[in-house]
Design a protein around this motif. Structure first.
Motif, PDB file in Angstrom:
ATOM      1  N   LEU A 272      -3.617   6.665   4.539  1.00  0.00           N
ATOM      2  CA  LEU A 272      -5.177   6.487   4.501  1.00  0.00           C
ATOM      3  C   LEU A 272      -5.579   5.572   3.454  1.00  0.00           C
ATOM      4  O   LEU A 272      -6.544   4.554   3.737  1.00  0.00           O
ATOM      5  N   THR A 273      -4.720   5.379   2.421  1.00  0.00           N
ATOM      6  CA  THR A 273      -4.880   4.308   1.386  1.00  0.00           C
ATOM      7  C   THR A 273      -4.889   2.982   2.138  1.00  0.00           C
ATOM      8  O   THR A 273      -5.599   1.786   2.196  1.00  0.00           O
TER       9      THR A 273
ATOM     10  N   TYR B 221      -1.688   2.015   8.442  1.00  0.00           N
ATOM     11  CA  TYR B 221      -1.565   3.486   8.248  1.00  0.00           C
ATOM     12  C   TYR B 221      -0.126   3.790   8.003  1.00  0.00           C
ATOM     13  O   TYR B 221       0.281   4.849   7.321  1.00  0.00           O
TER      14      TYR B 221
ATOM     15  N   THR C 114       0.824  -1.250  -0.050  1.00  0.00           N
ATOM     16  CA  THR C 114      -0.122   0.005  -0.044  1.00  0.00           C
ATOM     17  C   THR C 114       0.653   1.097   0.058  1.00  0.00           C
ATOM     18  O   THR C 114       0.471   2.257  -0.137  1.00  0.00           O
TER      19      THR C 114
ATOM     20  N   LEU D 275      -7.532   1.883   4.571  1.00  0.00           N
ATOM     21  CA  LEU D 275      -8.680   1.753   3.985  1.00  0.00           C
ATOM     22  C   LEU D 275      -8.782   0.226   3.486  1.00  0.00           C
ATOM     23  O   LEU D 275      -9.588  -0.567   3.623  1.00  0.00           O
ATOM     24  N   LEU D 276      -7.460  -0.064   2.847  1.00  0.00           N
ATOM     25  CA  LEU D 276      -7.374  -1.447   2.371  1.00  0.00           C
ATOM     26  C   LEU D 276      -7.438  -2.605   3.473  1.00  0.00           C
ATOM     27  O   LEU D 276      -7.930  -3.533   3.312  1.00  0.00           O
TER      28      LEU D 276
ATOM     29  N   ILE E 148      -8.923  -2.195   6.294  1.00  0.00           N
ATOM     30  CA  ILE E 148     -10.608  -2.312   6.782  1.00  0.00           C
ATOM     31  C   ILE E 148     -11.429  -3.040   5.924  1.00  0.00           C
ATOM     32  O   ILE E 148     -12.167  -3.809   6.247  1.00  0.00           O
ATOM     33  N   LEU E 149     -11.127  -3.052   4.592  1.00  0.00           N
ATOM     34  CA  LEU E 149     -11.907  -3.618   3.638  1.00  0.00           C
ATOM     35  C   LEU E 149     -11.535  -5.021   3.544  1.00  0.00           C
ATOM     36  O   LEU E 149     -12.415  -5.857   3.480  1.00  0.00           O
TER      37      LEU E 149
END
Length: 369
Positions: free
Chosen positions: A248-249, A243, A83, A252-253, A255-256
Motif C-alpha cells: 500500500l505504501t 503494489y 518503496t 500510495l507513492l 498515486i501521489l
C-alpha cells in the motif's frame, strides 16, 4: 554539433534522478534540486535561443524522444524498488548493484523516511512531467504514426493521464482560447481552481470525443477500441508494479507522484494561454499563446516553449518550430513560471501588465474578443 546535442539534455539529466533514488536518504532530493537550480538560474542568466537551424540529419534530434520511454520505465521501476521494506528486493536490483558497488543499497533504502520520500516524489514527478508528458505530447501529435502515439500514451499512463492524447489533440487545439476549451485559463482565474476545472472537464471532453469516434466507426464503447479504457489499463500496470514493490505504501507513492505530475501539466496549461481570447471559428494565430525562447527551457522541453508556433502549426515537428519573438512573451522560463503561478498574487502582478498590452494590441483583431 550544438544544435543536435542540445536536445540530449533530457536523457543527460536522468542519471541524477536514478542515482538519487538508489543512494536513498537525502540523496533522493538530488534530481529535484538539479532541475530546480539548472532551469531557474539557467533561464535567468543565459541568452535566449532564437535561432532556427537547418538539420541535415533530423533523425539525430529525434533519438531522445524514443529514449524517453525506456528511461522513464527504468526510473519508475527503481522508484517502486525504493518503496520496498526489509529484505524484499524488487527484481533483485539491490543484489545486482552490490556486484558492482561497495554500498549497502538495501540498507540505505530501509532507512528512508517521509522527508526522503518527499524528495523522491518531487524528483520523479517533475521528471515524468518534464520528460514524459512533454515527450508524449510531441509524439501523440503524430497521429499518422501509430508507434509514436503508442509511445506517447505509455508516457501519459505514468501520470494517469489517459485523456491527454485525445482531448489535447482533438479538443484543445480546436477550441484554444475559447470558453469551450477547459485547458485555456481565464483572466483572474487562479491556478488551483483551474487545475480542478481543467482536469474534470478535460477528462469529460476526452470521453465525448472518443465516444463520437467509436460511434462513427460503429465500434463498442466498452471494448479495447476505446482509448480511454486502454489508457486506464496502461496506468494499472504501474499500480500493480508499485503494489508489488511496496504494498500500500508503494501504491500510495505512485498515486501521489502521478497527481503531482498531472498538477505540473495543468500549471503549464494554465500559463501557456492565460487570459488570451479568440473568437470561435477564427484561425488560431501565434498571438493566442504565451511564448518564450529561454534557452534551457527550450532545450529540455524540446521547444515546447515555442508555443505560438506549435499552435499555429500543431503538426510541425519540434525542431522546426519558429521562435516568434514578436509573439506574446512570458516573463520567465517554464520552470520559473510554474513556481510563480503557485502564488496567484505574484503571478497576476507579473502577467497582467503584459496581458493589458495584449488587449490593447489584439483585442480588436477579428479572431479575438
Amino acid at each position: 554539433m550544438y544544435k543536435y546535442l542540445k536536445y540530449y539534455l533530457s536523457p543527460a539529466l536522468a542519471p541524477f534522478i536514478i542515482l538519487g533514488l538508489l543512494l536513498g536518504g537525502s540523496y533522493m532530493w538530488l534530481g529535484f534540486f538539479v532541475l530546480l537550480l539548472l532551469f531557474t538560474i539557467g533561464d535567468a542568466f543565459l541568452s535566449e535561443d532564437t535561432k532556427k537551424p537547418k538539420y541535415k540529419y533530423p533523425f539525430l534530434v529525434e533519438i531522445p524522444l524514443y529514449l524517453a520511454l525506456p528511461i522513464l520505465i527504468l526510473i519508475l521501476v527503481i522508484f517502486a524498488w525504493t518503496t520496498g521494506s526489509n529484505d524484499f528486493d524488487l527484481f533483485n536490483i539491490g543484489l545486482l548493484l552490490s556486484y558492482f558497488f561497495e554500498y549497502d543499497f538495501i540498507g540505505a533504502r530501509n532507512y528512508n523516511n517521509f522527508i526522503h520520500y518527499l524528495g523522491g516524489l518531487l524528483s520523479v514527478a517533475f521528471t515524468i512531467a518534464g520528460i514524459g508528458t512533454n515527450t508524449g505530447h510531441e509524439l501523440t501529435h503524430r497521429t499518422n504514426k501509430k508507434i509514436d502515439v503508442l509511445f506517447g500514451r505509455w508516457m501519459f499512463s505514468m501520470s494517469c493521464n489517459a485523456d491527454f492524447s485525445i482531448e489535447h489533440v482533438y479538443g484543445h487545439h480546436v477550441n484554444v482560447c475559447t470558453d469551450k476549451d477547459p485547458a485555456s485559463a481565464r483572466k483572474g482565474e487562479n491556478v488551483y481552481n483551474f487545475f480542478l476545472r481543467s482536469t474534470l472537464h478535460g477528462h469529460l471532453s476526452a470521453w465525448e470525443i472518443e465516444s463520437r469516434r467509436l460511434k462513427v466507426k460503429k465500434q463498442n464503447i466498452l471494448s479495447f477500441n476505446n482509448q480511454m479504457l486502454t489508457g486506464y489499463l496502461m496506468s494499472m500496470v504501474w499500480f500493480c508494479l508499485f503494489y508489488y514493490g511496496g504494498g500500500l505504501t508503494g501504491l500510495l507513492l505512485f498515486i501521489l507522484q502521478a497527481l503531482i505530475a498531472k498538477f505540473i501539466l495543468e500549471v503549464v496549461n494554465y500559463f501557456e494561454h492565460y487570459g488570451l481570447r479568440r473568437t470561435p471559428g477564427h484561425r488560431v494565430q501565434p498571438y493566442h499563446s504565451w511564448n518564450t525562447n529561454k534557452r534551457l527551457s527550450s532545450m529540455f522541453l524540446f521547444s515546447l516553449t515555442r508555443h505560438s508556433a506549435h499552435h499555429e502549426k500543431p503538426r510541425e515537428k519540434f525542431w522546426n518550430l519558429s521562435p516568434y519573438q514578436d509573439a506574446p512573451q512570458l516573463p520567465y522560463g517554464y520552470f520559473t513560471s510554474l513556481l510563480v503561478c503557485l502564488i496567484p498574487s505574484i503571478w497576476k502582478k507579473s502577467i497582467h501588465p503584459l496581458l493589458d498590452e495584449w488587449d490593447s494590441k489584439y483585442s480588436k483583431s477579428p479572431s479575438s474578443e
